[in-house]
Design an enzyme around this catalytic site. Structure first.
Site, short mmCIF file in Angstrom:
data_model
loop_
_atom_site.label_atom_id
_atom_site.label_comp_id
_atom_site.label_asym_id
_atom_site.label_seq_id
_atom_site.Cartn_x
_atom_site.Cartn_y
_atom_site.Cartn_z
N TYR A 142 0.83 -1.21 0.00
CA TYR A 142 0.00 0.00 0.00
C TYR A 142 0.87 1.26 0.00
CZ TYR A 142 -4.73 -1.79 0.87
OH TYR A 142 -5.97 -2.37 0.76
N LYS A 189 2.72 -15.37 2.26
CA LYS A 189 3.01 -16.07 0.99
C LYS A 189 4.51 -16.33 0.98
CE LYS A 189 1.74 -17.60 -3.07
NZ LYS A 189 0.96 -18.83 -3.22
N ASP A 221 -3.22 -18.21 -0.16
CA ASP A 221 -4.17 -18.86 -1.07
C ASP A 221 -4.91 -19.98 -0.35
OD1 ASP A 221 -1.67 -20.08 -0.92
OD2 ASP A 221 -1.57 -20.62 -3.03
N ASP A 245 -6.59 -6.90 3.96
CA ASP A 245 -7.70 -6.21 3.30
C ASP A 245 -8.59 -7.22 2.59
OD1 ASP A 245 -9.17 -4.02 2.19
OD2 ASP A 245 -8.14 -4.36 0.30
N ASP A 249 -12.60 -8.87 3.89
CA ASP A 249 -13.83 -8.82 3.08
C ASP A 249 -14.37 -10.23 2.86
OD1 ASP A 249 -13.56 -6.04 2.77
OD2 ASP A 249 -14.22 -6.11 0.68
C1 IPM Z 1 -10.48 -0.91 3.85
C2 IPM Z 1 -10.67 -0.27 2.51
C3 IPM Z 1 -9.47 0.60 2.19
C4 IPM Z 1 -8.25 -0.30 2.13
C5 IPM Z 1 -9.60 1.43 0.92
C6 IPM Z 1 -10.83 2.31 0.93
C7 IPM Z 1 -8.37 2.25 0.64
O1 IPM Z 1 -10.87 -1.23 1.52
O2 IPM Z 1 -10.37 -0.18 4.85
O3 IPM Z 1 -10.45 -2.14 3.94
O4 IPM Z 1 -7.95 -0.91 1.09
O5 IPM Z 1 -7.56 -0.41 3.15
MN MN Z 2 -10.99 -3.26 2.28
#
Ligand code: IPM
Ligand code: MN
Length: 372
Positions: A142, A189, A221, A245, A249
């Protein structure tokens, strides 16, 4: 307790969900006799529109001067999918994390009994799932150097980690594991990436300081598969920025809605609380986004300041709203779904006076709520 809280509601549904969390914190303030002050700051697309930058200096100053930050969401389609966009709303969040030194992002995952059937994953697989992701937040790909060749045909993002960056988040994760089921899984990884090999080496080293914690190592993975196949196998997950990240999700799917998951970002001097979901621009202004992740982020905020009874009051009210199906369309597919603001009102009213909740629910539906 006196707390100065910066509210950075950001883009899309951010302002709607933050309004509800503030409403709930005001209910806590009233019920438990605290003194909270709320101070709004611009961030993201809305800050670009008004100030020409996604993180104006005054917002940063406000954050530095506050005890805690409540964050909504960031991102606006207006700035997306155009490769030549110079300023992106997301930069506001990334810069904020870096400037405040928020090196650890903590994302707990819990499955709510009444919602278990909403998950696309089978009930018998996810029942009693309870894990927590520690995502490194201010390093890795990042923040590495980004390059694009002048002819536009070659791009690169550098991924860098130092032992110091690994150690500080790893210590937090180990401490958390110690107070939980004493298992830590490092996800990396290491079969391919040098940075991952550094993570493994350090975590193996630090593990000696936490003999009661069992540590295992998974390639990302494989981990992505196991999180869905056997989520109960996890207790504390420790991972780098990009993997964290993506995996968080993925993990949110287990809970039935990403609209339920809250997070804490910790730095040495600052602390920020935010839902893990994004700005959900398609639903902006419709009053149907799920405010529970932000409301639960407010509960994490209170826990951070050791206001456990207050945090529990929020959590019980959230559980009640789920039990009574006073929930937004993402988890309530019936015609009787509740609006964002109604969920916030219910949770607040329940905190103030749960005994009279049924009577109050009538008032809420008539738009006569006492504290709005
Ligand atoms: C999160 C979001 C952020 C990230 C974005 C909005 C930059 O997806 O907080 O998980 O990738 O960290
Ligand atoms: Mn995110």
């Amino acid at each position: 307790m006196k707390l100065k809280i910066a509210v950075l509601s950001g883009d899309g549904v951010g302002p709607e969900v933050c309004d509800q969390a503030v409403k709930v914190l005001k209910a806590i303030e009233l019920k438990f006799k605290h003194q909270f002050t709320f101070h709004e700051g611009l961030v993201g697309g809305v800050a670009i529109d008004k100030k020409g930058t996604p993180l104006p200096e005054e917002t940063l100053t406000l954050c530095h001067e506050s005890d805690a930050i409540l964050f909504g969401a960031i991102g606006d389609p207006k700035y997306e999918n155009s490769a030549d966009t110079e300023i992106r709303p997301e930069e506001g969040l990334l810069k904020l994390r870096k400037d405040l030194g928020l090196y650890a992002n903590i994302r707990p995952l819990k499955v709510y009994g009444p919602l278990i059937h909403k998950s696309p994953v089978k009930e018998k697989v996810i029942k009693n799932t309870d894990f927590i992701i520690f995502r490194e937040l201010t390093g890795g790909i990042y923040y590495g150097e980004k390059k694009l060749s002048s002819d536009g045909h070659k791009a690169s993002d550098e991924c860098v980690y130092t032992t110091e960056e690994v150690d500080r988040v790893a210590h937090l994760a180990f401490k958390s594991a110690k107070s939980r089921r004493k298992k830590l899984t490092l996800i990396d990884k290491a079969n391919v990436l040098e940075t991952s090999r550094l993570w493994r080496k350090r975590v193996k080293e630090l593990a000696k300081e936490y003999p009661e914690v069992t540590v295992d190592y998974l390639y990302v993975d494989n981990a992505a598969m196991k999180i869905i196949l056997n989520p109960r196998a996890f207790d504390v997950i420790l991972t780098e920025n990009l993997f964290g990240d993506i995996l968080s999700d993925e993990a949110s799917v287990i809970s039935g809605s990403i609209g339920l998951l809250a997070s804490t970002s910790i730095g040495d001097k600052s602390v920020l609380f935010e839902p893990i979901h994004g700005s959900f621009p398609e639903k902006k202004g419709k009053n149907i986004a799920n405010p529970l992740a932000t409301i639960l982020s407010a509960a994490l905020l209170l826990e951070h300041f050791k206001l456990y009874e207050e945090a529990d009051a929020i959590k019980s009210a959230v559980e009640k709203s789920i039990e009574l199906n006073i929930t937004t369309p993402d988890i309530n597919a019936t015609k009787k779904y509740a609006h964002t603001s109604t969920v916030g009102e219910f949770v607040s009213e329940y905190i103030i006076d749960k005994k009279n909740i049924l009577y109050k629910m009538e008032n809420i539906s008539l738009g006569q709520s006492t504290i709005i």
